[in-house]
Design an enzyme around this catalytic site. Structure first.
Site, PDB file in Angstrom:
ATOM      1  N   ALA A  66     -14.629  45.956  -5.211  1.00  0.00           N
ATOM      2  CA  ALA A  66     -13.834  46.111  -4.125  1.00  0.00           C
ATOM      3  C   ALA A  66     -14.270  44.996  -3.039  1.00  0.00           C
ATOM      4  O   ALA A  66     -15.544  44.715  -3.246  1.00  0.00           O
ATOM      5  CB  ALA A  66     -13.798  47.437  -3.679  1.00  0.00           C
ATOM      6  N   GLY A 105     -15.241  47.960  -8.752  1.00  0.00           N
ATOM      7  CA  GLY A 105     -14.052  47.926  -8.722  1.00  0.00           C
ATOM      8  C   GLY A 105     -13.592  46.788 -10.149  1.00  0.00           C
ATOM      9  O   GLY A 105     -12.453  46.978 -10.729  1.00  0.00           O
ATOM     10  N   GLU A 108     -13.876  48.548 -13.292  1.00  0.00           N
ATOM     11  CA  GLU A 108     -12.642  49.609 -13.173  1.00  0.00           C
ATOM     12  C   GLU A 108     -11.496  49.011 -13.539  1.00  0.00           C
ATOM     13  O   GLU A 108     -10.740  49.590 -14.102  1.00  0.00           O
ATOM     14  CB  GLU A 108     -12.807  50.310 -11.748  1.00  0.00           C
ATOM     15  CG  GLU A 108     -13.971  51.438 -11.796  1.00  0.00           C
ATOM     16  CD  GLU A 108     -13.833  51.898 -10.004  1.00  0.00           C
ATOM     17  OE1 GLU A 108     -13.734  51.245  -9.049  1.00  0.00           O
ATOM     18  OE2 GLU A 108     -14.035  53.148  -9.870  1.00  0.00           O
ATOM     19  N   GLU A 128     -21.839  50.845  -6.964  1.00  0.00           N
ATOM     20  CA  GLU A 128     -21.518  51.566  -5.950  1.00  0.00           C
ATOM     21  C   GLU A 128     -22.709  52.328  -5.284  1.00  0.00           C
ATOM     22  O   GLU A 128     -22.774  52.358  -3.865  1.00  0.00           O
ATOM     23  CB  GLU A 128     -20.157  52.292  -6.053  1.00  0.00           C
ATOM     24  CG  GLU A 128     -18.900  51.607  -6.339  1.00  0.00           C
ATOM     25  CD  GLU A 128     -18.682  51.061  -7.533  1.00  0.00           C
ATOM     26  OE1 GLU A 128     -19.556  51.255  -8.479  1.00  0.00           O
ATOM     27  OE2 GLU A 128     -17.452  50.868  -7.924  1.00  0.00           O
TER      28      GLU A 128
END
Ligand code: 3H9
Length: 700
Positions: A66, A105, A108, A128
């Site tokens: 992200a 992300g 992901e 993270e």
């Protein structure tokens, strides 16, 4: 249809739609990227000529996560969940083609695709946790469904990454592509279509989850382990909770639990601190008046003067990255001893399996001992690491000036002496710079790079790059006594010494520091380092408690006695009744009355003088920015990362509160508590150090 963004482009390879994300430097999932993926995948799904979609990235890496700069700001649509639902529920196969690192992300995203291929060098991870977070878009629910619970815990709570080969073995990817990634990915997509392979959704795979149902001990064990290795951090535990939810809940409920934990961490101070540190580390190499384009000198060979603990450690740092290094001592015995310690350190590392015996030999072969400074004629960088004596250092630099080639960088590892004075011993002060390593130099990541009055910009640029090359975190500081770290430490020492005379015990103060998150408190640290550092037997007159302890041979751990007692062979500090008695006698002699001191007062009196000194350091331009000071404290002095460093912490407490408390202490105890002008200014304006800008110094 909404306007398509240009950070995500699409091209057709006949029946295959290829999405190319191009959002340098690391293809983070900014709102533009999310929107771009959503729009392009929607188009591809509707396009009857498209049979499959490949998602890949331009530049040096697949999506690195992200966009951290968007955290804490108002969320922009589409959210990742919406994008992921579209991909996962697509009626056409979507294939991720990964190079570089698929992180956070990014992994992901790859996991909501139906298939994944990668280059042989690609890596995969959920880092993270290093930002005080858990994966927030399904990572903790999908990962255990492919790699199993134990591996998912390692990756999510420990932040470990897996390389392509392991990822293939674990089933995280379906193929390693040799040659051009995109061509390989498109061919793979064609094969999927030709073979009519199903649209595989990781969310539907439960085999690995079923295997561990009811085995609570896996999670309890992990909590215990991370409780020790990551003491004080919230995120590793939350990651374990989220992976456990993947086992005990439905996929949908697990996702909800993950989101709940993610939001809680995101709103908390630990993640704010860890995200701040992430950027602070990257910021500190940026020097306002030394641009990134400044030409650097070539460093192919290093010379280290002095084979003591520091010199040996510095030589190891060079050898670790393949840099040949000469190390000089005054006699054979000291040289052999120094080289022997380097070898032993390496062998210890090998015995723990971190390097091979072959690596030990390769690294030792790069460290060449010498008894003559004349041998430094061909080195590109010298690091002087002899004991702290100005005359000796000046003599060495005068000699180096005669011996070294004209473009050689001349560094000193002094921990506090005046770099300008050392430079004045040469006819080329522009080539002289401080390179202050922290002990043990081969372990500690901080490097204070000390800019002298005359240091050339290309010498600064070269030294900062050298720091990164040897895997340190270099922070540029100016010349003053103790530079940034030790100068602030002295203020802390002043108060902790005072407090033990006023009634706090060393063990109380150390406990307060430990609970705050430091690996150990100042007294245990003093014992570890040796109380006789900087103490002089011949001139000692029992003026301080430290003098008195040294005078009776209590030099710290090495004599099994210092502020604490130690059982022979043990490093566990045991409170000493003798020291308690000595403290009481000393306090009585100085007419200091003892009282109960609370833990809160200990913390305030230890940290506020440091913070104020940090403000003075900024006022004087000794540090460029508050976050540089924080990086120094995290990587050189064990400040807990989840508290962001002293200047970040000060902003959390509130500068007005710190200022008011300092005024109270000043009224009671004296003017050494007088707040700095910068602290006063920021506090009165209701600001924090975060508002400090370059050029907003009060003086220079
Ligand atoms: C996440 O994904 C949460 C999800 O679960 C979703 C929740 C809903 N964002 O390190 P470098 C910048 S959390 C924004 O020097 P390298 C960095 O600041 C995220 N910016 O390069 C720097 O900027 P500048 C999980 C980012 O080659 C520049 O990129 N992901 C981001 O040594 C170059 O960085 C992570 O934690 C980002 N995500 O290393 C991965 N990442 O040039 C974090 C980097 O202005 N990133 N920047 O100083 C890394 O570990 C390394 O940057 C990486 C490249 C290995 C990718």
């Amino acid at each position: 249809m909404a306007k398509l963004t240009d950070v995500v482009n699409m091209e057709k390879r006949e029946e295959i739609a290829v999405l190319i994300i191009n959002n340098p430097p690391v293809n983070a999932l900014s709102s533009g990227v999310r929107k771009g993926i959503f729009d392009r995948v929607s188009v591809a799904i509707e396009d009857v000529s498209v049979k499959a979609v490949v998602i890949t990235c331009a530049g040096r890496t697949f999506i690195a996560g992200a966009d951290i700069t968007e955290f804490g700001k108002a969320p922009q649509a589409p959210s990742l969940d919406v994008v992921f639902d579209l991909i996962e529920n697509s009626r056409k196969p979507v294939i991720a083609a990964v190079h570089g690192t698929a992180l956070g992300g990014g992994l992901e995203t790859a996991m909501v695709c139906h298939y994944r291929v990668s280059t042989a060098t690609a890596k995969f991870g959920q880092p993270e946790v290093n930002l005080g977070l858990i994966p927030g878009a399904g990572g903790t629910q999908r990962l255990p469904r492919i790699v199993g619970v134990q591996k998912a815990i390692d990756m999510c709570a420990g932040g470990t990454q897996v390389v392509a080969e392991e990822a293939l073995k674990e089933g995280l990817i379906d193929k390693i592509v040799e040659g051009d990634l995109l061509t390989g990915a498109v061919n793979f997509a064609r094969k999927i279509i030709a073979e009519g392979r199903p649209l595989r959704k990781i969310r539907e795979r439960n085999e690995k989850i079923e295997e561990v149902k009811g085995k609570r001990e896996i999670f309890e064990e992990a909590r215990k382990t991370f409780g020790k290795t990551k003491r004080g951090f919230d995120a590793p535990q939350a990651n374990i909770d989220a992976v456990e939810a993947a086992v005990n809940m439905s996929f949908e409920d697990g996702l909800k639990k993950e989101r709940e934990l993610f939001i809680k961490l995101m709103m908390g101070s630990q993640s704010a601190a860890q995200r701040y540190v992430f950027f602070a580390e990257r910021e500190c190499v940026k020097i306002p008046d030394v641009s990134a384009e400044t030409p650097q000198r070539t460093i192919n060979k290093v010379g280290v003067v002095g084979a003591g603990t520091m010199g040996g450690g510095i030589a190891m740092c060079c050898a670790n990255v393949g840099l040949p290094v000469k190390i000089m001592e005054v006699n054979r015995q000291l040289l052999d001893k120094g080289l022997g310690i380097c070898r032993r350190n390496y062998e210890n590392t090998a015995s723990r399996g971190r390097i091979t015996m072959d690596d030990v030999e390769k690294r030792m072969a790069l460290i060449q001992g010498t008894l003559s400074l004349e041998d430094f004629a061909d080195v590109d960088l010298v690091i002087e690491a002899v004991y702290e004596n100005m005359d000796l250092k000046k003599e060495i630099f005068a000699n180096l000036d005669k011996i070294c080639k004209s473009e050689a960088v001349l560094g000193t590892n002094t921990s506090g002496l005046n770099v300008n004075e050392i430079a004045s011993a040469t006819l080329r002060p522009e080539n002289v710079i401080g390179l202050h390593f922290f002990s043990p130099a081969n372990v500690m990541r901080l490097l204070e790079v000390v800019r002298g009055e005359k240091t050339a910009k290309n010498v600064i640029a070269t030294s900062m790059a050298f720091g990164r090359r040897i895997q340190k975190i270099p922070v540029l500081v100016g010349v003053c006594q103790g530079f940034v770290g030790n100068r602030m430490l002295r203020q802390r020492g002043r108060e902790t010494q005072k407090m033990i005379l006023e009634g706090a015990t060393p063990q109380q103060i150390d406990r307060v520091f430990f609970d705050f998150g430091f690996p150990m408190g100042p007294f245990a640290m003093g014992d570890l380092a040796g109380l006789d550092i900087g103490w002089n037997k011949t001139t000692s007159e029992g003026e301080t408690l430290r003098d008195r302890l040294c005078e009776i041979g209590r030099l710290g751990q090495k004599t099994n006695a210092g502020y604490y007692d130690y059982q022979p062979g043990s490093r566990t500090p045991v409170p000493s009744t003798l020291v308690e008695k000595m403290i009481k006698e000393y306090a009585a002699e100085k007419n200091i009355s003892q009282r109960v001191i609370t833990d809160d007062e200990i913390l305030e009196k230890s940290l506020y003088p440091m913070i104020d000194e940090g403000a003075r350091i900024l006022e004087e331009g000794i540090a460029i920015r508050p976050s540089d000071i924080d990086v120094i404290w995290i990587y050189g002095y064990g400040w807990p990362v989840y508290r962001g460093g002293p200047m970040f912490y000060a902003d959390l407490v509130g500068l007005n509160k710190i200022y008011d408390r300092m005024l109270e202490f000043q009224a009671k105890e004296g003017d050494f508590w007088k707040p700095s002008a910068l602290l006063e200014k920021l506090a009165k304006e209701g600001k924090g150090f975060k508002d400090f800008r370059l050029g907003s110094r009060l003086t220079h």
